[in-house]
Design a protein around this motif. Structure first.
Motif, mmCIF file in Angstrom:
data_model
loop_
_atom_site.group_PDB
_atom_site.id
_atom_site.type_symbol
_atom_site.label_atom_id
_atom_site.label_comp_id
_atom_site.label_asym_id
_atom_site.label_seq_id
_atom_site.Cartn_x
_atom_site.Cartn_y
_atom_site.Cartn_z
ATOM 1 N N ALA A 190 0.850 -1.201 0.000
ATOM 2 C CA ALA A 190 0.000 0.000 0.000
ATOM 3 C C ALA A 190 0.884 1.249 0.000
ATOM 4 N N ILE A 191 0.866 1.934 -1.127
ATOM 5 C CA ILE A 191 1.618 3.187 -1.288
ATOM 6 C C ILE A 191 0.571 4.286 -1.395
ATOM 7 N N LEU A 192 0.778 5.369 -0.670
ATOM 8 C CA LEU A 192 -0.276 6.386 -0.593
ATOM 9 C C LEU A 192 -0.369 7.211 -1.885
ATOM 10 N N GLU A 214 -5.943 1.824 10.145
ATOM 11 C CA GLU A 214 -5.978 0.388 10.444
ATOM 12 C C GLU A 214 -5.016 -0.363 9.517
ATOM 13 N N TYR A 215 -5.038 0.023 8.251
ATOM 14 C CA TYR A 215 -4.192 -0.657 7.270
ATOM 15 C C TYR A 215 -2.714 -0.443 7.591
ATOM 16 N N SER A 216 -2.352 0.786 7.932
ATOM 17 C CA SER A 216 -0.926 1.046 8.164
ATOM 18 C C SER A 216 -0.434 0.334 9.429
ATOM 19 N N ARG A 218 -1.084 -2.611 10.308
ATOM 20 C CA ARG A 218 -0.767 -4.011 9.984
ATOM 21 C C ARG A 218 0.630 -4.170 9.413
ATOM 22 N N ASN A 219 1.191 -3.065 8.914
ATOM 23 C CA ASN A 219 2.481 -3.159 8.230
ATOM 24 C C ASN A 219 3.613 -3.260 9.252
ATOM 25 N N PRO A 220 4.645 -4.081 8.996
ATOM 26 C CA PRO A 220 5.775 -4.168 9.931
ATOM 27 C C PRO A 220 6.397 -2.808 10.255
ATOM 28 N N THR A 221 6.321 -1.854 9.312
ATOM 29 C CA THR A 221 6.903 -0.522 9.554
ATOM 30 C C THR A 221 5.887 0.437 10.176
ATOM 31 N N ARG A 222 4.631 -0.035 10.343
ATOM 32 C CA ARG A 222 3.512 0.788 10.864
ATOM 33 C C ARG A 222 3.283 2.036 10.015
ATOM 34 N N ALA A 223 3.557 1.920 8.723
ATOM 35 C CA ALA A 223 3.354 3.078 7.840
ATOM 36 C C ALA A 223 2.999 2.591 6.448
ATOM 37 N N LEU A 224 2.349 3.465 5.684
ATOM 38 C CA LEU A 224 2.161 3.204 4.252
ATOM 39 C C LEU A 224 3.419 3.658 3.528
ATOM 40 N N GLY A 225 3.619 3.105 2.330
ATOM 41 C CA GLY A 225 4.761 3.545 1.535
ATOM 42 C C GLY A 225 4.475 4.875 0.855
ATOM 43 N N ASP A 253 7.085 -3.170 0.010
ATOM 44 C CA ASP A 253 5.863 -3.197 0.814
ATOM 45 C C ASP A 253 6.143 -3.137 2.313
ATOM 46 N N GLY A 254 7.329 -2.677 2.685
ATOM 47 C CA GLY A 254 7.656 -2.614 4.115
ATOM 48 C C GLY A 254 7.762 -3.996 4.756
#
Ligand code: NAD
Length: 260
Positions: A190-192, A214-216, A218-225, A253-254
């Motif tokens: 997920a890239i913004l 919520e989506y961000s 879930r990411n290991p980096t806790r952020a969107l790309g 994808d982090g």
């Protein structure tokens, strides 16, 4: 002299999101560019922004629908007539379609996703590869997705076409490596970009910001790309610095596609 002076790059879907970020990155590196999109107004605005920031940038724009073969032929001919060669193709234009379960998916939307995401990418390679073969040099980056290596609930045609992009990338790599052409795919998470902002609206129409949060998480980096993260990877793969990466689908994808 900048690192990509004299290199000629075509970007499809260049008017916004990942395509626009790549066009900005290539402009910093001095490449000559053919920017392609079917949204004329957004394309001209994007090109004007780049020209304002990089007054020396050599850019031509072309309004084309990548799902129409004659439009693709026309953007390839424009690149050759404007700049005499094509060093790189960033085959980026794509759409997500609507969200719906497999058996309920609207067939017209399904076919549209196939026409743009699969046939559009194929037509780009079909018409650019002969030019690159004559030059004995070329770099192609096709845009797949994490949906090209994993399933994504409610996105059957998107997932099917992005797996197809990864498959076509492997074939181009093994058939044309001998001609100095390296073909790879990227698989963004997920890239913004405007496309992802629209997806959050579909997931939670009343509160898209909550869907994004919520989506961000879930990411290991806790952020969107960010689009510029993707642009740096593409710039490497499409440059002469890439001497031996061929036929790969590279996730950006982090680390999220490793989660179980
Ligand atoms: P976006 O919607 O923000 O931008 C896409 C651009 O492509 C738009 O300017 C649009 O007008 C253009 N376009 C769409 N269909 C076209 C067609 N038929 N002919 C010409 N131009 C067309 O999308 P984005 O997020 O920047 O996505 C770019 C690519 O990256 C797509 O292939 C998408 O599937 C892929 N991708 C994006 C993400 C993400 O998180 N943003 C993740 C995985 C894959």
């Amino acid at each position: 002299m900048k690192e990509m002076d004299k290199k000629v790059i075509i970007i499809t879907g260049a008017a916004m999101g990942l395509g626009l970020a790549a066009a900005q990155e290539f402009a910093t590196r001095g490449a000559k560019q053919v920017l392609v999109d079917y949204n004329k107004e957004a394309l001209e605005k994007a090109a004007d922004e780049i020209r304002a920031e990089f007054p020396d940038a050599e850019i031509v724009t072309h309004v084309a629908d990548v799902s129409k073969e004659e439009d693709v032929k026309a953007y390839v001919e424009l690149a050759e007539s404007s700049f005499g060669r094509i060093d790189g193709l960033y085959n980026n234009a794509g759409i997500e379609g609507r969200q719906a379960p497999l058996a309920e998916y609207n067939l017209d939307v399904f076919r549209k996703v196939v026409d743009i995401n699969l046939m559009g990418v194929y037509f780009g390679m079909r018409h650019v590869i002969p030019v690159m073969q004559k030059q004995k040099y070329g770099r192609i980056v096709n845009v797949a997705s994490v949906g090209g290596i994993r399933g994504v609930v409610n996105q059957t045609p998107y997932v099917a076409t992005k797996h197809a992009v990864s498959g076509m990338t492997k074939n181009a790599a093994i058939e044309y490596g001998k001609d100095g052409i390296l073909t790879n795919a990227i698989a963004p998470g997920a890239i913004l970009t405007p496309m992802v902002a629209e997806a959050f609206k579909q997931v939670n129409p009343d509160n898209p910001e909550a869907a994004e949060r919520e989506y961000s998480q879930r990411n290991p980096t806790r952020a969107l790309g960010q689009p510029k993260d993707v642009a740096k990877l593409v710039a490497f793969l499409i440059s002469e610095e890439n001497g031996y990466v061929n036929g790969q689908t590279i996730a950006i994808d982090g680390g999220e596609s490793n989660l179980y």
